[in-house]
Write an enzyme that holds these catalytic residues in place. Sequence first.
Site, PDB file in Angstrom:
ATOM      1  N   LYS A  79      27.850 -27.660  34.471  1.00 50.13           N
ATOM      2  CA  LYS A  79      26.959 -26.531  33.594  1.00 50.13           C
ATOM      3  C   LYS A  79      26.794 -25.329  34.253  1.00 50.13           C
ATOM      4  O   LYS A  79      26.735 -25.379  35.330  1.00 50.13           O
ATOM      5  CB  LYS A  79      25.433 -27.273  33.347  1.00 50.13           C
ATOM      6  CG  LYS A  79      24.507 -26.319  32.254  1.00 50.13           C
ATOM      7  CD  LYS A  79      23.322 -27.067  32.067  1.00 50.13           C
ATOM      8  CE  LYS A  79      22.290 -26.365  31.033  1.00 50.13           C
ATOM      9  NZ  LYS A  79      21.154 -27.080  31.115  1.00 50.13           N
ATOM     10  N   SER A 154      19.708 -27.629  26.168  1.00 48.31           N
ATOM     11  CA  SER A 154      20.662 -26.550  26.536  1.00 48.31           C
ATOM     12  C   SER A 154      21.866 -27.114  27.240  1.00 48.31           C
ATOM     13  O   SER A 154      22.728 -26.291  27.173  1.00 48.31           O
ATOM     14  CB  SER A 154      19.913 -25.627  27.468  1.00 48.31           C
ATOM     15  OG  SER A 154      19.702 -26.615  28.676  1.00 48.31           O
ATOM     16  N   SER A 178      16.782 -31.026  28.199  1.00 50.88           N
ATOM     17  CA  SER A 178      18.121 -30.329  28.027  1.00 50.88           C
ATOM     18  C   SER A 178      19.379 -31.219  28.512  1.00 50.88           C
ATOM     19  O   SER A 178      20.462 -30.770  28.230  1.00 50.88           O
ATOM     20  CB  SER A 178      18.206 -29.213  28.945  1.00 50.88           C
ATOM     21  OG  SER A 178      17.422 -28.344  28.264  1.00 50.88           O
TER      22      SER A 178
END
Lengths: 488, 99, 493
Positions: A79, A154, A178
């Site tokens: 990420k 996210s 997330s």
Amino acid sequence: MTIAGATTADLMAAVASGETTAVEVAQAFLDRIEAHDGSIDAFLHVSKENALAQAAEVDTKRRSGQPLGKLAGLPIAIKDNLCTKGEPTTCSSRMLEKFVSPYDATVIERLRAADAVLIGRTNLDEFAMGSSTENSAFKTTRNPWNVAHAPGGSSGGSAAAVAAGMAPLALGSDTGGSIRQPAGFCGVVGLKPTYGRVSRYGLVAFASSLDQIGPMANDVHGAALLLEAIAGGDPLDSTCLPEAVPSYTSTLEEPIAGLRIGVVRSHYGEGLDAEVNAALQRAIEQYEDMGATIVDVEMPHQQYSVATYYVIAPCEASSNLARYDGIHYGYRAPQFDDMIDLYARSRGEAFGAEVKRRIMLGTFALSAGYADQYYNKALKVRRLIRRDFDKAFEQCDVILTPIAPTPAFKIGEMADDPLAMYLSDIFTIGANLAGVPGISLPAGFSSSGLPIGMQLLAPALQEERLLRVARMFERATDWHTRRPQLST
Amino acid sequence: MSVQLSRDDVAKVALLSRLKLDDGELDRMTEQLGAILGYVERLSEVDTEGIEPMAHAVERTNVFRADVETPMLPREAALSNAPKTDGQYFLVPQIFDAG
Amino acid sequence: MKYTTIIGLEVHVQLLTRTKLFSGCVNRFNPDAPNSQTDPVTLGLPGSLPVMNAEAFRLAVKVGMALNCEIARFTKWDRKQYYYPDLPKAYQISQYDLPLCSDGFLDITNAEGETRRIGIIRAHLEEDAGKNLHEGGSDSKVDLNRAGTPLVEIVSQPDLRSAAEAKQYLEELKLLLTYLAVSDCNMQEGSLRCDVNINLHVHTDDGHNIPTPIVEVKNLNSFRGVEMACEYETKRQIEDFQKTGQRLGDVPKQTRGWDLARGVSYPLRSKEEASDYRYFPDPDLAPVTVTGEWLDEVRETLGELPAARRDRLGDAWQLSQYDASVIITQGQDVADYYETVAQTCGDGKQAANWVTQDVLRELNERKLSIAQFPIPATVLGNLLNRVVAGEMTVKGAREVFTTLLELPADQVTDATVEQIITDKGLLLVTDTGEVDKAIDLVLADPKHEKAIADVRGGKQQAVGPLIGNVMKHLKGADPKAVRTRLLERIGGA
């Protein structure tokens, strides 16, 4: 064996037996990204050369008989809010569009030490604020099961990358769901560890008392393996727990006898999509079939968790994101009148709407005259929420809940209603507020073919239990073996 | 009690946040913050008498490090992401007032 | 118009740790290599996290103890949020509602010789900011070497009543911190900095007290600057009050800067609505709890503090408050030197005279520290012992002292001292037989008849030349002893 889409266990076995090499594995995933990421947009940056070089090094080590790390040759998507030395770390924000980290996050160091192959950097909601990955300043990631739908967020880029077979493993971060929510939306496994189980050093902070890094994988074993590699004390993070890390993979196949599963009946009423409800009821029955006892537990303060979270997280975020002021790194507005104007324009021009909204909310809730009413009040309710968990875990070993009220929503569907988007975090937020671990795993599909996830929660530092209970379900079902059909 | 945020209040928060918002953003922000704060109001229903605030998810104490040097960043790396630098310092417009 | 000046000081002291407050980055004054002492934590890079320096915490506790503060058993770290280019995270990690140290005091002696007890409201640990340099041109420069240096902020009660008292408080505080070895207190390098809060209580003819608005003068970096700023503000505020009649509460607290070159304070601009520190507990740092046992351990390391040592020296060696203060103010090494000299020679007053005059003068002239001084304390003590015993004059001892200063350090020994005394014939003749023989010679000399008669007749001053003549016959003698014996021998009135 088809490499792209294979599980970590299969990949490790194939490389160990000489059937394939780390370089071939890396190349296969790079090819997969090349072929499909144009339609999925999971990656912001693909580290092709570095990945192949790392893979070649693993092959060299293996050939020369040197000891190999736990993740030797396994490609991992990262990420893009995890600082990686010499690579862009953008947080999907214009603010950090040109930022290149001069240092490695602790988890990145551990991945390197475990001989993992860092294959690329995945898209996210700007600074991890959002539940759809639509808040990225750079691209909109698509759900591999249906590209009209959002992958969740996210960590939507990481979830989509794993679901689409573009990486067997990925790292995400979870502040209010997330990791777990996009895992659920994309039909993969995602685990948010106990707060402090994994070092946050080098994770670009959103809300420091809630953020945790965690693994995403296409099965429970992959998540266990990755967690094993990244968890454990870190002298660079005061909030990181020094407790020894168990070997999650070695106990994974042992079912838990006399398992008590807690269920909060109010979860399964109004507001929960009927197909999600049905899938979860089936899951509960399957656990009963495996000998588990279902226990009704009460979480009386859970109804306040969204309100609590949307005070605490923005307060911390408003402070954590103050450093992006155009002075030492990041975006600086080209024109300004004075210092205040330099700050305000740099931040106003480079932050997106959701980030601004949360900064504003947090600044207001901490400001003179309001801090008691909002921030301090929320901290007190947070303790009550935590006590709900403590009491519930006196009666059960794990709690089983939905991940989200619905399967993946359509891209754009929620964009104009931030509050509605916040409300959909209801099932995941509690674990962050209480600091307990949670795992999301595939539990079915909707009639339109979208994955339905379920969540298991355990007391602090009980990741081993959580993974074993998840694995029990995985062995009894085949949801995790399904792969989306990608158009080429 | 319910908080009624005026557009002026929101503009003050924007200044405090160092966020330059255009008129449209201010309007939207006023409406959205109002809605969110309206929702958050429900916290006032909860009896928190005698409850200690919980600022940390895991409540540890006494985490120290020894006073021992660790590697530093070379100046070049420290300045590598600076929007404006002369190679020695970060450069900012001449400061006349406290930011 | 009658008024009282009310002053409180906020002092920032950098702690002498190897590394910064929240990371292992080197803590060293180094303005010549800007931005060379940073790491991700110092720069406030995305993802970096603070970890508390145990030594900084311990030193801050020592400061609190030495200032007679209560040490909090539970303390935490808060973020103080404001934007400034020298503050890379846009918040300073500090302590808000639970400071490490509170409710203490520091005793000072004012110009009238009275002891004044100055209250300490609190002392807390926080991180320093970097440094902005304004050298003209369109840009300011930012150096973050200093960012993250551990600081103790010491806030006094508004108990100081004059510029001179403010200066005395700072001097005593600096001495205390130097004794504790927690800071080098180098004001030029900014390791001790001071903000002044000052206002007046105007006494009206009808017996009322009117407080004027409080003014804060920021960033004073010399004792003289503090003194001047207090004097200047007192004058400015009384004039301002006569002009405007403004009282405390009529206007917001004003912040002013100090222009050292012009000797004036000036208002600092600030946009009031643009700041609100929004303190909240730092979620990245764990709170600290301390036990009584641990506090006792720290207390044992405090050593003798300057006030106690000053009292002890006064009592043990019958020193005046003034002499004791001069010695104590020079720091522990000088005080140690003094005590060794005093013990060796057996006379504290004699030792004090030598240390505060001869030794300090040489240190100043030669720009030496006491550790570099060529004459060891025992050598000086043994030399002075001869004076105390009446075997040498002070003048003779000074001659030896001067000679020793010219020798290489390894030759400055007791044996060398003996050699010099012998070579220069500095030893006084204490044998009364020898003195009597010399007196016999002088008394028998007819050219002294007149003087002898004068002395007998009561003209005591006539004995002077006779003493001189007796001394000529001796290799060295105490003139006082010769005078006494001469008078005895001549007899008469």
